[in-house]
Structures are given as C-alpha cells and as structure tokens.
Design a protein around this motif. Structure first.
Motif, PDB file in Angstrom:
ATOM      1  N   ALA A 170       0.820  -1.206   0.000  1.00 24.99           N
ATOM      2  CA  ALA A 170       0.000   0.000   0.000  1.00 24.99           C
ATOM      3  C   ALA A 170       0.859   1.263   0.000  1.00 24.99           C
ATOM      4  O   ALA A 170       0.588   2.212  -0.734  1.00 24.99           O
ATOM      5  CB  ALA A 170      -0.918  -0.022   1.215  1.00 24.99           C
ATOM      6  N   VAL A 171       1.932   1.256   0.827  1.00 26.05           N
ATOM      7  CA  VAL A 171       2.756   2.464   0.916  1.00 26.05           C
ATOM      8  C   VAL A 171       3.462   2.736  -0.411  1.00 26.05           C
ATOM      9  O   VAL A 171       3.652   3.891  -0.805  1.00 26.05           O
ATOM     10  CB  VAL A 171       3.774   2.320   2.065  1.00 26.05           C
ATOM     11  CG1 VAL A 171       4.602   3.570   2.179  1.00 26.05           C
ATOM     12  CG2 VAL A 171       3.058   2.068   3.368  1.00 26.05           C
ATOM     13  N   LEU A 224      -4.593   8.548   3.186  1.00 28.62           N
ATOM     14  CA  LEU A 224      -4.155   7.189   2.884  1.00 28.62           C
ATOM     15  C   LEU A 224      -3.408   6.587   4.053  1.00 28.62           C
ATOM     16  O   LEU A 224      -3.465   5.382   4.285  1.00 28.62           O
ATOM     17  CB  LEU A 224      -3.309   7.171   1.615  1.00 28.62           C
ATOM     18  CG  LEU A 224      -4.123   7.372   0.336  1.00 28.62           C
ATOM     19  CD1 LEU A 224      -3.225   7.330  -0.883  1.00 28.62           C
ATOM     20  CD2 LEU A 224      -5.183   6.302   0.198  1.00 28.62           C
ATOM     21  N   MET A 235      -4.139   7.036   7.151  1.00 29.98           N
ATOM     22  CA  MET A 235      -5.161   6.486   8.049  1.00 29.98           C
ATOM     23  C   MET A 235      -5.694   5.168   7.519  1.00 29.98           C
ATOM     24  O   MET A 235      -5.898   4.211   8.265  1.00 29.98           O
ATOM     25  CB  MET A 235      -6.306   7.480   8.219  1.00 29.98           C
ATOM     26  CG  MET A 235      -5.934   8.636   9.098  1.00 29.98           C
ATOM     27  SD  MET A 235      -7.269   9.811   9.205  1.00 29.98           S
ATOM     28  CE  MET A 235      -8.428   8.894  10.202  1.00 29.98           C
ATOM     29  N   PHE A 236      -5.899   5.136   6.193  1.00 28.83           N
ATOM     30  CA  PHE A 236      -6.427   3.899   5.616  1.00 28.83           C
ATOM     31  C   PHE A 236      -5.439   2.751   5.751  1.00 28.83           C
ATOM     32  O   PHE A 236      -5.852   1.601   5.930  1.00 28.83           O
ATOM     33  CB  PHE A 236      -6.808   4.105   4.155  1.00 28.83           C
ATOM     34  CG  PHE A 236      -8.053   4.921   3.978  1.00 28.83           C
ATOM     35  CD1 PHE A 236      -9.113   4.778   4.847  1.00 28.83           C
ATOM     36  CD2 PHE A 236      -8.165   5.831   2.946  1.00 28.83           C
ATOM     37  CE1 PHE A 236     -10.259   5.523   4.700  1.00 28.83           C
ATOM     38  CE2 PHE A 236      -9.315   6.585   2.793  1.00 28.83           C
ATOM     39  CZ  PHE A 236     -10.358   6.435   3.664  1.00 28.83           C
ATOM     40  N   VAL A 237      -4.139   3.046   5.666  1.00 30.00           N
ATOM     41  CA  VAL A 237      -3.156   1.972   5.818  1.00 30.00           C
ATOM     42  C   VAL A 237      -3.314   1.315   7.185  1.00 30.00           C
ATOM     43  O   VAL A 237      -3.301   0.088   7.318  1.00 30.00           O
ATOM     44  CB  VAL A 237      -1.711   2.510   5.654  1.00 30.00           C
ATOM     45  CG1 VAL A 237      -0.702   1.459   6.084  1.00 30.00           C
ATOM     46  CG2 VAL A 237      -1.452   2.902   4.222  1.00 30.00           C
ATOM     47  N   HIS A 262      -6.041   1.182   8.951  1.00 24.58           N
ATOM     48  CA  HIS A 262      -7.257   0.368   8.967  1.00 24.58           C
ATOM     49  C   HIS A 262      -7.087  -0.902   8.145  1.00 24.58           C
ATOM     50  O   HIS A 262      -7.634  -1.944   8.491  1.00 24.58           O
ATOM     51  CB  HIS A 262      -8.440   1.173   8.441  1.00 24.58           C
ATOM     52  CG  HIS A 262      -8.765   2.349   9.296  1.00 24.58           C
ATOM     53  ND1 HIS A 262      -8.819   2.267  10.661  1.00 24.58           N
ATOM     54  CD2 HIS A 262      -9.021   3.630   8.993  1.00 24.58           C
ATOM     55  CE1 HIS A 262      -9.110   3.447  11.154  1.00 24.58           C
ATOM     56  NE2 HIS A 262      -9.234   4.301  10.162  1.00 24.58           N
ATOM     57  N   LEU A 263      -6.340  -0.791   7.035  1.00 21.67           N
ATOM     58  CA  LEU A 263      -6.084  -1.978   6.221  1.00 21.67           C
ATOM     59  C   LEU A 263      -5.452  -3.044   7.082  1.00 21.67           C
ATOM     60  O   LEU A 263      -5.814  -4.216   7.061  1.00 21.67           O
ATOM     61  CB  LEU A 263      -5.121  -1.646   5.076  1.00 21.67           C
ATOM     62  CG  LEU A 263      -5.653  -0.987   3.819  1.00 21.67           C
ATOM     63  CD1 LEU A 263      -4.496  -0.687   2.884  1.00 21.67           C
ATOM     64  CD2 LEU A 263      -6.653  -1.867   3.128  1.00 21.67           C
ATOM     65  N   GLU A 287      -8.117  -4.267   9.748  1.00 19.83           N
ATOM     66  CA  GLU A 287      -9.307  -4.993   9.300  1.00 19.83           C
ATOM     67  C   GLU A 287      -8.980  -6.146   8.367  1.00 19.83           C
ATOM     68  O   GLU A 287      -9.678  -7.149   8.347  1.00 19.83           O
ATOM     69  CB  GLU A 287     -10.273  -4.039   8.575  1.00 19.83           C
ATOM     70  CG  GLU A 287     -10.755  -2.873   9.417  1.00 19.83           C
ATOM     71  CD  GLU A 287     -11.712  -3.313  10.494  1.00 19.83           C
ATOM     72  OE1 GLU A 287     -12.231  -4.441  10.410  1.00 19.83           O
ATOM     73  OE2 GLU A 287     -11.931  -2.529  11.432  1.00 19.83           O
ATOM     74  N   ILE A 288      -7.957  -5.977   7.556  1.00 19.95           N
ATOM     75  CA  ILE A 288      -7.656  -7.014   6.573  1.00 19.95           C
ATOM     76  C   ILE A 288      -6.430  -7.809   6.993  1.00 19.95           C
ATOM     77  O   ILE A 288      -6.227  -8.942   6.579  1.00 19.95           O
ATOM     78  CB  ILE A 288      -7.483  -6.376   5.176  1.00 19.95           C
ATOM     79  CG1 ILE A 288      -8.781  -5.674   4.776  1.00 19.95           C
ATOM     80  CG2 ILE A 288      -7.134  -7.398   4.111  1.00 19.95           C
ATOM     81  CD1 ILE A 288      -8.730  -4.898   3.519  1.00 19.95           C
ATOM     82  N   LEU A 334      -6.623  -7.392  -1.281  1.00 18.70           N
ATOM     83  CA  LEU A 334      -7.836  -6.612  -1.548  1.00 18.70           C
ATOM     84  C   LEU A 334      -8.605  -7.249  -2.696  1.00 18.70           C
ATOM     85  O   LEU A 334      -8.636  -6.740  -3.802  1.00 18.70           O
ATOM     86  CB  LEU A 334      -7.467  -5.177  -1.909  1.00 18.70           C
ATOM     87  CG  LEU A 334      -6.657  -4.410  -0.871  1.00 18.70           C
ATOM     88  CD1 LEU A 334      -6.338  -3.022  -1.366  1.00 18.70           C
ATOM     89  CD2 LEU A 334      -7.412  -4.326   0.432  1.00 18.70           C
TER      90      LEU A 334
END
Lengths: 485, 226
Positions: free
Chosen positions: B158-159, B202, B204-206, B208-209, B212-213, B221
């Motif tokens: 992701a990064v 992004l 923040m989303f990392v 959560h990724l 949660e995942i 994904l």
C-alpha cells in the motif's frame, strides 16, 4: 445579491459541518445537516432564478457563476437534501455506528461543500483541486463503517481516482503551456482564457491535453475502462453516500470534461474530441450493460447503472448540437434524483433483509407495499421507461445524435438500452415475485426513508410528465453557450 | 518558456538537474526497501527545489524562489516524514512480493524513458521547433510520470502505491518548472496542500487496512469483484 447568497451557501454548509463535529449529539447533528441541506437547496433555486444567462464573476477572477455550473449545483443540492433526509432514518438503523454519527454528518456536509465549490471555480487548476478534495471527503464517508470491505473500497477509490486525476492535472497544465506561446510565460488561468488561446495554439498539443483531461476526469466520472473504483465505492458506502457519489459527484467530474470540450469548440480538433467522448461513452454503456445482466449484488447493480448513465450523458455531450447537450443536461438532473431513489430503496431493503445479495431479497411487496412500489417505480424510471424524466432525456439526446457525425452510436445505444432494461428489471422481477424469503424482513422503516424515496420518485415522475418551457429555454441557452446551435 | 534564450552553461545545468531527478526515480524502481524509496523521494524533492531556485534566479521569476522554499519544506521534509511514520506504524520495511525482479523493473523504466523521449521529440517538434528546453522538459515530465505509473502497477505494498502517486506528482511538477516557470504560484501551493491531505488520508487507511484485513498487500484486496 448573487454573491451574498453564494457566500451564505458556503457559510451555512461549513458552519453545519463544524457544528456537527462540536455538538457530538447524533440526533442534533442530523437536524443541523438537514437544515443546511434545505437552505442550500432554496439558495440554489433562488440563484437559478436570478443569475443572468451570461454568468457573473466574483472574488477577483476566481469564481464564476454561470448557467451550466448552476445546473450542476442544482443536481447536487437536490441530492444533498434528499440524501440528508434519508440518512436520518437509515443511519439510525446502523446500530453499530450510532455513537459516531455526528462525525458522519460533519463529513457529509464537507463533502457537499466541495461539490458546491467545483462548479463555481473559474480557474481550471482550482477546479481540479476541488475535484480532488471531493475524493478525500467522500473516501472517509465510504469507509465510515470500518469493515474489511469498506476499507478496501475506499483504498481503491483514493488510489485509482488520484492516479487518474493526476493525468487531468497534466492535461490542464499542458493547456496552460499551449497558452504561453501566445500570452507569454505568466498569465491568469481561467476557462475563458483557455477558450481564447485554444484556436491559436498547436492543434496536436491541444488534442493531447484534451485526451489527458478526458481520461483524468473520466476516471472520476466512471467512464470505462477507468471505472473500476466506482462499483466498489458506490456499493460499500452507506446508501446516502452512494446517492451523493452517483447523483452529485459524477456530475461535477463530468462538468470538467464538458468545460474542456467547450474550450476546443473553435479548433479543428473539436469533432475528433467529440468522437473520443462518444466512443468512451459507448464503451461504458456496453460494459455496464454486460455487468448489469450478470449482477448478483443489489447496490452494485445500481452502481453499474450509474456507469451506464454517465456513458449516455458523455455521448450526449459528445453528440453536441442543441438537442444532444439539452438531452444530456436533462438526463443529468433526472439521473441524480432517480438514482438517489434507487440507492435509497436498495439501502433500506438491504438493511431490512440483512443481505447485500439480490438472491437474499424476495417478495418485497408482501412486506413493504408502499416502499416496495416506490422502489419499483424508481427502477422503471432508471431504465428509461416512460413516463419518467430519464426517458425524455434519453430521447432528446438520441435525436441530437441523429443529427451528429456519430450516428452509429444512436443505434448502439438503442440496442444496449433494451439489454439494460431487460437485465435490470429481471433482477427486480426476481426480488418482487420470487419464492418467499428464508428470513422475514424487519419492517420498521423510518418515515424519513420513505419520504426521501417518495420525493425523489415524485420529482422524476413530475419531470417526465412535464418538461417546463422555462427549463427548456434555460437548457437551450446553456447548449447555445457551449457552441451548439 | 516559448522562446528560450539560455546560454550554454545554463542549459547544461538545467539538463543536469533534470537528469538527476530522473535518475532518482530509477533508485526507487531498483530497490525493494521502502525506506530507500522514501529517501529517494525526499532527495528528488530537494533536487526539484534546487531546480526551481535555479530557474528562479536565471530566469528572473521571484515566485519560484518561494516555491523552492515550499518544496524543500513540504515535499522534501514533511511528506517524507509522514511517510516514514506510516511505515513505522504499519511495521513495514520492504516490498515482500515484487511482481518483477529489480533488474526487470529498471529495464522497463528505461523503456518508459525511451518512449517519453520519442513522444517529447515529436510533440516538441510540432509545438516549438527544435528547442532543447522543450525537449528536456517534456522528456523528464513524461518519463517520471510513466515511471510513477509503472510503480503503481508493479508494486504490491500500500505504501508503495502512495509513493507512486507522489512520484507522478513530482514528475508533473518537474516538467511544469522547466516548461512553464510562470505557472501561478497559487496552483503549486494548493497542489502541495492537496498532496498532504492525500497522504494523511491514505495513512489512516493503511492503519485500517492492517487492522481490518491484516495485511497491506494489495493482493489481499480481492473481496470486491464483479
């Protein structure tokens, strides 16, 4: 007066967002947000009546309020109002998240604010920024529920949309570069400046820049093959957010493409650019139709229908001519309200039946006689059946297509619209008349959910039965301004 | 700059700086240690700051000096710092499952540069005759943007996707500095501001990724299809 009311609009929306973050009471936040949406709706209606057709400039040269931008703002305001109304009941039923609902409404108002900002930007660069800001605001809304699916959808959305939009930025600055050859290295970047320099600039460079912009904003519009974020984001966010994404955000991005097409109107590349837009719309329609036929999830069905409609609108603008543009604009308004109704119904039914799948929803009319009927009406409307508004948008737009260079696309559209009609409604047939469901749905709808659904269906029915002469004249003036006679 | 009047030396320095920026994208392509990417990105931003200061001085665009400062501060320090923080929080250090070996990535990057050069040559010729400034500007612009997209395609973390986006933006910035130094300051300012927002979002989303995942690998994904 015009600028004062626009300032009020921005101030009210900003204040509503700030208040929602401060008060922390979900019940108060939903009222604040709804009040802001109502005021915005009234203000946009008033602006629509008083703004001269030549448009007005303000705040230096930064903002410009014109008929085309106002039309897009009207769509946004209506959807914002309907979605805020629907959200009250719908979000309350999302039990796991009720504690954070004030954040939801705060972000919702910010999202609306960015959507109101984009159409009035007079600087293409700042317009690009506004569109980019809509991505960030709406990504948080899509991921509001914090499940693996919503996070995945939001992540894909931000990465794909930002990558696409970077191409739009590249296209925009190449337009600026084309202008430096006639205006010198430093000049004020506005839409009208770009339109003035386009005929004098190198046609190859202008066309290259247009293609970049088309792909860039096309990503945000959801044109195939850059559409891949759209079904995920639309289907995973809460229903009011899906309605805003589909009914307001896509229009704003489409506005970018239309504005750049307008810039090219006096260049030799104009016809080619129109054909590029029509081709992209035709491809979107094809892919959306295929995915609609094979769809198994309720909200993804509605999402692919958005791709279909944006494709049709792209074709309308690409056809050009008064009828093509007017049809596309009427289609834009009708799609906004109708698709909102489809998403409201889908979201509420998904909550009631506790299932995202079409197969999980059965015998809707048995459990929900009123809401079921309204949702069915919205489904009929979205497939383009008369007497609803979308029918008139599509017919007008296709008439425009017959007079254009791209007559093949009219036949293409007619065939695929039939495919979509059959595919979309056969899913609804199964949801309405199949075998009884395994689990009984929870029938407690909040009245706001029903009210939003009813208002949206009434609006599209009204626009279908009566296309007011004043609206016709208004759209005709926009089409004329875009260079179509 | 439609009609460049540069001396040979200025031109040579311009070429050199642009090539430095381009080479740094190859550092990112060739290494699978994400920390190296961030360092290379920071270095590239510093090179861009030097470039804009240089153009500001030699072409008398005072606004570019402000942009140089902003670039150094925001692109060169704040963004890399935020990225390193995201990396530390997510306990990442390298690209674990690259699609291609580093050598192959670099070879594809070289192809991108060739493609960019060809396109720049043709476009530059029709637009501006034979101006070397146009050629170097367009080549570096298109090459860095293409390599940025290549990074988006070839990387799984992701990064790394986030870095790919930033490299694309740097490419556009690099090209616009050379081709149109008179671009309004406002635009540059808001674009950088916007980048900050994207990185924060992004980032923040990392988190959560991860929560949660359980992974920041984009191959995880795969729930939403059809």
């Amino acid at each position: 007066m015009i600028w004062a009311s626009l300032e009020i609009l921005f101030a009210v929306t900003t204040a509503a967002s700030a208040l929602c973050w401060i008060v922390r009471q979900p019940r108060v936040a939903e009222i604040i947000n709804l009040a802001a949406a109502t005021i915005d709706c009234l203000l946009v209606g008033w602006l629509l009546a008083v703004t001269p057709s030549s448009g007005v400039r303000g705040f230096g040269d930064f903002l410009r309020l014109g008929p085309l931008g106002l039309w897009v703002m009207l769509c946004t305001a209506l959807v914002y109002f309907l979605a805020s109304l629907h959200a009250i009941g719908y979000m309350r039923r999302m039990h796991e998240e009720t504690a954070h609902l004030n954040r939801f409404y705060g972000m919702f108002a910010i999202f609306a604010l960015t959507l109101f900002l984009a159409p009035v930007e007079n600087n293409p660069g700042l317009f690009w920024i506004s569109i980019e800001l809509t991505t960030i605001a709406s990504a948080f809304l899509v991921a509001f529920q914090r499940t693996a699916e919503t996070i995945e959808a939001a992540w894909k959305y931000v990465v794909i949309a930002s990558a696409g939009l970077s191409l739009a930025l590249l296209g925009t600055i190449l337009f600026y570069w084309a202008g430096t050859f006639t205006l010198g290295p430093s000049y004020n970047m506005t839409w009208s400046r770009f339109a003035a320099i386009a005929p004098l600039a190198n046609p190859g460079l202008i066309f290259f820049a247009f293609l970049l912009v088309l792909v860039g904003f096309g990503t945000k519009v959801g044109l195939v093959p850059m559409h891949t974020w759209l079904p995920d984001a639309h289907s995973e966010g809460p229903a009011p957010v899906s309605a805003m994404l589909s009914g307001a955000l896509l229009n704003c991005a489409m506005l970018g493409i239309v504005r750049f097409l307008e810039i090219l109107k006096d260049t030799p590349e104009h016809t080619l650019a129109q054909t590029a837009l029509v081709a992209m719309g035709a491809l979107s329609l094809l892919v959306a139709a295929l995915f609609i036929v094979r769809q198994r999830l309720v909200k993804r069905l509605a999402a692919y229908s958005s791709i279909e409609h944006m494709g049709i609108m792209a074709m309308g603008f690409g056809f050009g001519g008064a009828l093509g543009v007017m049809g596309a604009l009427y289609q834009m308004l009708n799609h906004s309200v109708t698709k909102s109704a489809v998403f409201f119904g889908s979201g509420s039914m998904m909550r009631a039946y506790q299932s995202k799948r079409i197969a999980g929803i059965r015998r809707v009319l048995d459990a929900f006689p009123v809401a079921g009927l309204l949702w069915l009406a919205s489904a009929l409307a979205i497939t383009g059946a008369p007497p609803f508004g979308i029918f008139w948008g599509e017919i007008t737009l296709l008439q425009g297509g017959m007079a254009s260079e791209n007559r093949w696309a009219v036949v293409w559209t007619a065939v695929l619209l039939v495919v979509v009609f059959i595919g979309f409604l056969s899913h609804f047939r199964r949801m309405y008349f199949g075998r009884p469901p395994t689990r009984t749905p929870e029938t407690a709808f909040h009245w706001t959910e029903l009210a939003a659904l009813a208002l949206a269906v009434a609006a599209t029915l009204g626009l279908g039965l009566w296309w007011p002469a004043s609206v016709w004249a208004y759209l005709r003036a926009i089409a004329h301004h875009l260079g179509s006679t | 700059m439609p009609t460049p009047s540069l001396t040979g030396l200025t031109q040579a320095i311009l070429d050199l700086i642009a090539m430095c920026a381009l080479l740094l994208t190859f550092v990112m392509l060739g290494s699978h240690w994400i920390r190296n990417h961030i360092l290379a990105f920071a270095a590239q931003s510093w090179v861009l700051a030097v470039l804009s200061a240089f153009i500001g001085f030699s072409g008398h665009y005072p606004a570019l000096l402000v942009i140089a400062g902003l670039t150094l501060l925001l692109r060169g320090l704040v963004l890399p710092h935020l990225l390193v923080r995201i990396l530390d929080r997510a306990h990442l250090n390298r690209e674990f499952a690259p699609v291609l070996q580093p050598a192959m990535s670099v070879a594809m990057g070289a192809l991108c540069v060739l493609l960019a050069y060809g396109a720049a040559l043709r476009l530059g010729q029709t637009v501006d005759g034979q101006s070397p400034v146009t050629r170097i500007g367009l080549t570096s612009l298109l090459a860095v943007v293409l390599i940025g997209f290549l990074m988006l395609i070839l990387r799984r973390e992701a990064v790394s996707h986030l870095l790919g986006l930033l490299v694309i933006e740097n490419g556009i910035f690099l090209g616009s500095l050379i081709l149109m130094p008179g671009l309004p300051l406002l635009l540059e300012f808001v674009v950088v501001f916007d980048l900050l927002l994207i990185v924060v979002a992004l980032g923040m989303f990392v988190r959560h990724l991860r929560a949660e995942i359980g992974s920041t690998d984009s191959r995880a994904l795969d729930r939403l299809v059809g």
